[in-house]
Design a protein around this motif. Structure first.
Motif, short mmCIF file in Angstrom:
data_model
loop_
_atom_site.label_atom_id
_atom_site.label_comp_id
_atom_site.label_asym_id
_atom_site.label_seq_id
_atom_site.Cartn_x
_atom_site.Cartn_y
_atom_site.Cartn_z
N TYR A 1 0.83 -1.21 0.00
CA TYR A 1 0.00 0.00 0.00
C TYR A 1 0.86 1.26 0.00
O TYR A 1 0.62 2.19 -0.77
CB TYR A 1 -0.92 -0.02 1.22
N GLN A 2 1.90 1.28 0.86
CA GLN A 2 2.75 2.48 0.90
C GLN A 2 3.58 2.63 -0.36
O GLN A 2 4.01 3.73 -0.69
CB GLN A 2 3.64 2.44 2.15
N ALA A 3 3.81 1.53 -1.07
CA ALA A 3 4.57 1.62 -2.32
C ALA A 3 3.73 2.24 -3.43
O ALA A 3 4.23 3.03 -4.23
CB ALA A 3 5.05 0.24 -2.75
N ASP A 4 2.44 1.90 -3.50
CA ASP A 4 1.58 2.43 -4.55
C ASP A 4 0.93 3.75 -4.17
O ASP A 4 0.67 4.59 -5.04
CB ASP A 4 0.48 1.40 -4.89
N ILE A 5 0.63 3.92 -2.88
CA ILE A 5 0.00 5.17 -2.43
C ILE A 5 0.79 5.68 -1.23
O ILE A 5 0.36 5.53 -0.08
CB ILE A 5 -1.48 4.94 -2.06
N PRO A 6 1.97 6.27 -1.45
CA PRO A 6 2.77 6.76 -0.32
C PRO A 6 2.05 7.86 0.43
O PRO A 6 1.20 8.57 -0.14
CB PRO A 6 4.04 7.28 -1.00
N PRO A 7 2.35 8.04 1.72
CA PRO A 7 1.73 9.13 2.48
C PRO A 7 2.03 10.48 1.85
O PRO A 7 3.15 10.76 1.44
CB PRO A 7 2.40 9.01 3.86
N GLY A 8 1.01 11.30 1.72
CA GLY A 8 1.16 12.61 1.12
C GLY A 8 0.97 12.64 -0.38
O GLY A 8 0.90 13.72 -0.97
#
Length: 736
Positions: free
Chosen positions: A431-438
């Motif tokens: 998830y953080q790879a495809d939709i990183p924070p910010g």
């Protein structure tokens, strides 16, 4: 008194919504509003400015300044505005009703904005000052548009779930876009993967990134196996598994030892291709020599599991349960279980496996896609008969025989929650790879298909989890020789339409979400239980005709019972923290060394050279087993193995679970202290701002210092003066 009257301008502005469609809908709703405005709300805390409806009602307004109207509106507006007097004059319903039921009075010269509503029955209504007229108009416009504008659903990628999705949207009275839409939609319904559409930057998508990879049989087995190492008793619902071809030798050795110790024991095993589906490529064996896999071929990777030889039978037939589970959110973790599911029956009476019947797929395999081709398959319109039935009909039948259905259902809920907890760490990395924070991106949810087998002793066993469970509500039937067509399936429609419809209801963007605790950097916090009625507490008026939700929330409702299992998720949080580059999914050697150094895990017995050797050893082994040698670095599963190794070195005398928990607490404490130091440092740096240089005056002429030479002379004079003022003993100590 007439010369003291103040001319007032009544400014009317149309409500503006936040979006293009919302603005259009709000404007239409404003135009179609009836002439008699609805009853207004009363604001008891508002200052006492009162508007009366009717010509005979008086409105006392005070104003100390005289302001001329500079209106640029039309003549009619200017005329009516000029007719509104202050200081003992009247504001009639005739003036305001002509312009709508809710308007703003801008009193020039005072800076005040008076807002209010007028009742058609002549009652008084309070007008209260607004803090920000534009903000209030925007909020009101958004509420009106949100109420009138239906939720939009992009169905262009729906594929096999299209018919059930259409029925669900029709029941909800939402708006569907079968071919997609240029403007953003509220919900995007993909058929296979999160990446079916790469251009989504807002809204909600019914797929999580990385879910397909996570639920492949090998990755799911590895994730559950990790949890079995930490919590062997809690994860005994998953059959013992071996990953092929890398563990082929291990599998052969263990089976040979079992047979030598117990000659009468002759277990059966089921082989499942890693990326197989619908029963394709599955077969049964009784000896490791019967394996059909070619060693070392990534395309032939598979999982071999112990076969459950004593399943629960109904009508002498083996069956399994297809249970639909909604993963509503990862952070915070939210899980819902459908109250109704499917039971899929074999089409031949069950017999315990033997060398003669191992190839009888209609006896041993419950897959619908296999049994539908059997001549004994029964398509039934009844929910309690046929080769596919509802779960409730089976549970009622078991209850009639005295089975404790509540205990069975409770065990199934525990199985689902524990499996989800095992899946979440890897999903968070994807998830953080495809939709990183910010980064702009959608939020995700997903319906999963859990395949569960009940043993003869009623213990549930997890067979597999499907990332793309079939949502087709029709089946293929031969209407003539060689002629097939799809006909409706009442059982499928009863279950699947309800699951999709209520999933959409839960994901409605206008729905108020219950408050739950989020995961902190170090791990999950204990959150309060959310009542079961939370999902139905905020029904919209349109929901009145709909049945109650068929999805039951099980997490975070049962947080207290299962939160202690989330150790690996806390390890994943550490892993993500040290990844560094957004979108990266592998830890490099420098990042791994940074992790060791930051958490202070190295010492005289474990030098940084040993850290490098550990990194190289684990990374090389995992890159060879996963078939992903092209990607350099340490993945999450390899990092978990390294973390277990470090925990064993640091806390040798403790069991593995306590070793891991102790090391996690140590790492999280170090990170928290480091964060606190950085915050204090940033505060001190912000306070130590450079001060402006002082100007010095020399001599009686008060001459400014404009060159370096006078500045040096002034500083030396100040130093000599300062030295004279210091006591002799103190000056000697300073010089020494």
């Amino acid at each position: 008194m007439s010369d003291r009257y103040v001319r007032v301008k009544i400014q009317i502005e149309d409500m503006k919504s936040l979006g293009e469609d919302a603005g259009r809908e709000a404007a239409d709703a404003e135009e179609q509003a009836p002439e008699g405005p609805p009853a207004a709300s009363v604001f008891p805390d508002a200052p006492g400015v009162t508007v009366a409806a009717g010509d005979a009602s008086r409105v006392p307004l005070t104003c100390k300044q005289r302001v001329k109207s500079r209106s640029t509106a039309g003549k009619d507006v200017r005329k009516h505005a000029s007719d509104v007097p202050l200081h003992g004059s009247v504001v009639t319903a005739r003036h305001l009703n002509r312009l709508g039921h809710e308007r703003a009075l801008h009193v020039r010269g005072t800076g005040k904005i008076l807002r209010g509503q007028l009742e058609a029955n002549g009652n008084y209504v309070n007008i209260h000052p607004s803090k920000n007229n534009q903000e209030t108009r925007r909020e009101d416009g958004f509420k009106l548009a949100r109420k009138n504008r239906p939720v939009t659903v992009d169905m262009s990628k729906a594929k096999t779930s299209l018919e059930a999705l259409k029925l669900s949207i029709k029941q909800l009275k939402w708006k569907e876009f079968p071919l997609g839409r240029r403007a953003p939609c509220d919900i995007y319904w993909h058929g296979v993967s999160f990446h079916d559409n790469e251009k989504i930057v807002s809204g909600q998508v019914n797929k999580f990134p990385g879910m397909i990879e996570m639920l492949r049989k090998i990755n799911l087995s590895r994730a559950v196996r990790t949890m079995q190492e930490l919590f062997p008793e809690e994860y005994d619902f998953y059959p013992r598994s071996w990953i092929l071809p890398e563990e082929c030798q291990q599998f052969s050795t263990q089976i040979r030892m079992v047979k030598e110790n117990e000659p009468t024991l002759n277990p059966t095993f089921i082989v499942k291709p890693d990326s197989g589906s619908q029963g394709d490529g599955i077969y049964l064996i009784r000896d490791p020599s019967d394996l059909k896999l070619m060693a070392g071929s990534p395309a032939k990777q598979a999982v071999v599991q112990e076969y459950i030889q004593k399943p629960l039978l109904i009508d002498k037939l083996k069956f399994d349960i297809r249970l639909y589970v909604l993963l509503k959110s990862l952070e915070p973790l939210e899980i819902y279980i459908a109250k109704e599911g499917l039971t899929r029956f074999c089409t031949e009476p069950y017999q315990e496996p033997s060398q003669k019947n191992l190839s009888h797929v209609f006896m041993h395999l419950t897959n619908y896609s296999l049994n539908v081709h059997s001549g004994n398959f029964v398509h039934s319109d009844s929910q309690s008969t046929g080769s596919k039935r509802t779960l409730s009909s089976v549970l009622y039948r078991l209850a009639a025989k005295g089975v404790d259905i509540k205990k069975v259902w409770s065990d199934i809920i525990a199985l689902v929650i524990k499996t989800a907890i095992a899946m979440v760490p890897e999903l968070r990395v994807h998830y953080q790879a495809d939709i990183p924070p910010g980064k702009p991106g959608p939020t995700c949810f997903q319906i999963l298909g859990f395949d569960i087998l009940l043993m003869k002793n009623l213990k549930p066993v997890l067979l597999e989890v499907n990332s793309n469970p079939s949502m087709r509500i029709e089946h293929e039937q031969e209407v003539a020789t060689g002629v097939f067509e799809y006909v409706p399936s009442p059982v499928d429609e009863e279950v699947k339409v309800g699951v999709i419809r209520d999933t959409l209801r839960l994901m409605d963007p206008g729905r108020r979400k219950p408050s739950v605790s989020h995961l902190r950097a170090g791990g999950p916090e204990h959150s309060e239980e959310v009542p079961m009625e939370a999902e139905t507490r905020d029904r919209s008026p349109e929901d009145g005709a709909l049945p109650s939700l068929c999805l039951k929330q099980v997490y975070p409702k049962y947080t207290k019972q299962f939160n202690y299992l989330r150790l690996v998720e806390r390890i994943a949080a550490l892993f993500i923290r040290f990844l560094g580059v957004k979108g990266n999914m592998r830890l490099g050697p420098t990042a791994f060394r940074t992790f060791i150094r930051t958490c202070k895990l190295s010492n005289s017995n474990f030098s940084m050279a040993s850290v490098d050797i550990l990194y190289i050893d684990i990374t090389r082994r995992w890159s060879g087993t996963t078939g992903e040698s092209k990607e350099a670095g340490m993945g999450l599963q390899a990092f978990v193995e390294a973390f277990f190794h470090l925990a064993g070195r640091r806390f040798k005398s403790l069991p593995l679970r306590e070793q891991v928990a102790s090391l996690l607490e140590l790492c999280e404490a170090q990170l928290e202290s480091q964060t606190a130091v950085e915050e204090r440092r940033s505060v001190s740096c912000s306070r130590a701002m450079p001060r402006p240089a002082k100007t010095h005056a020399l001599g009686p002429g008060n001459r400014q210092l404009g060159s370096p030479a006078p500045l040096r002379r002034a500083s030396s004079q100040e130093y000599r003066l300062h030295q004279r003022l210091i006591p002799r003993t103190l000056r000697a100590n300073v010089e020494n």
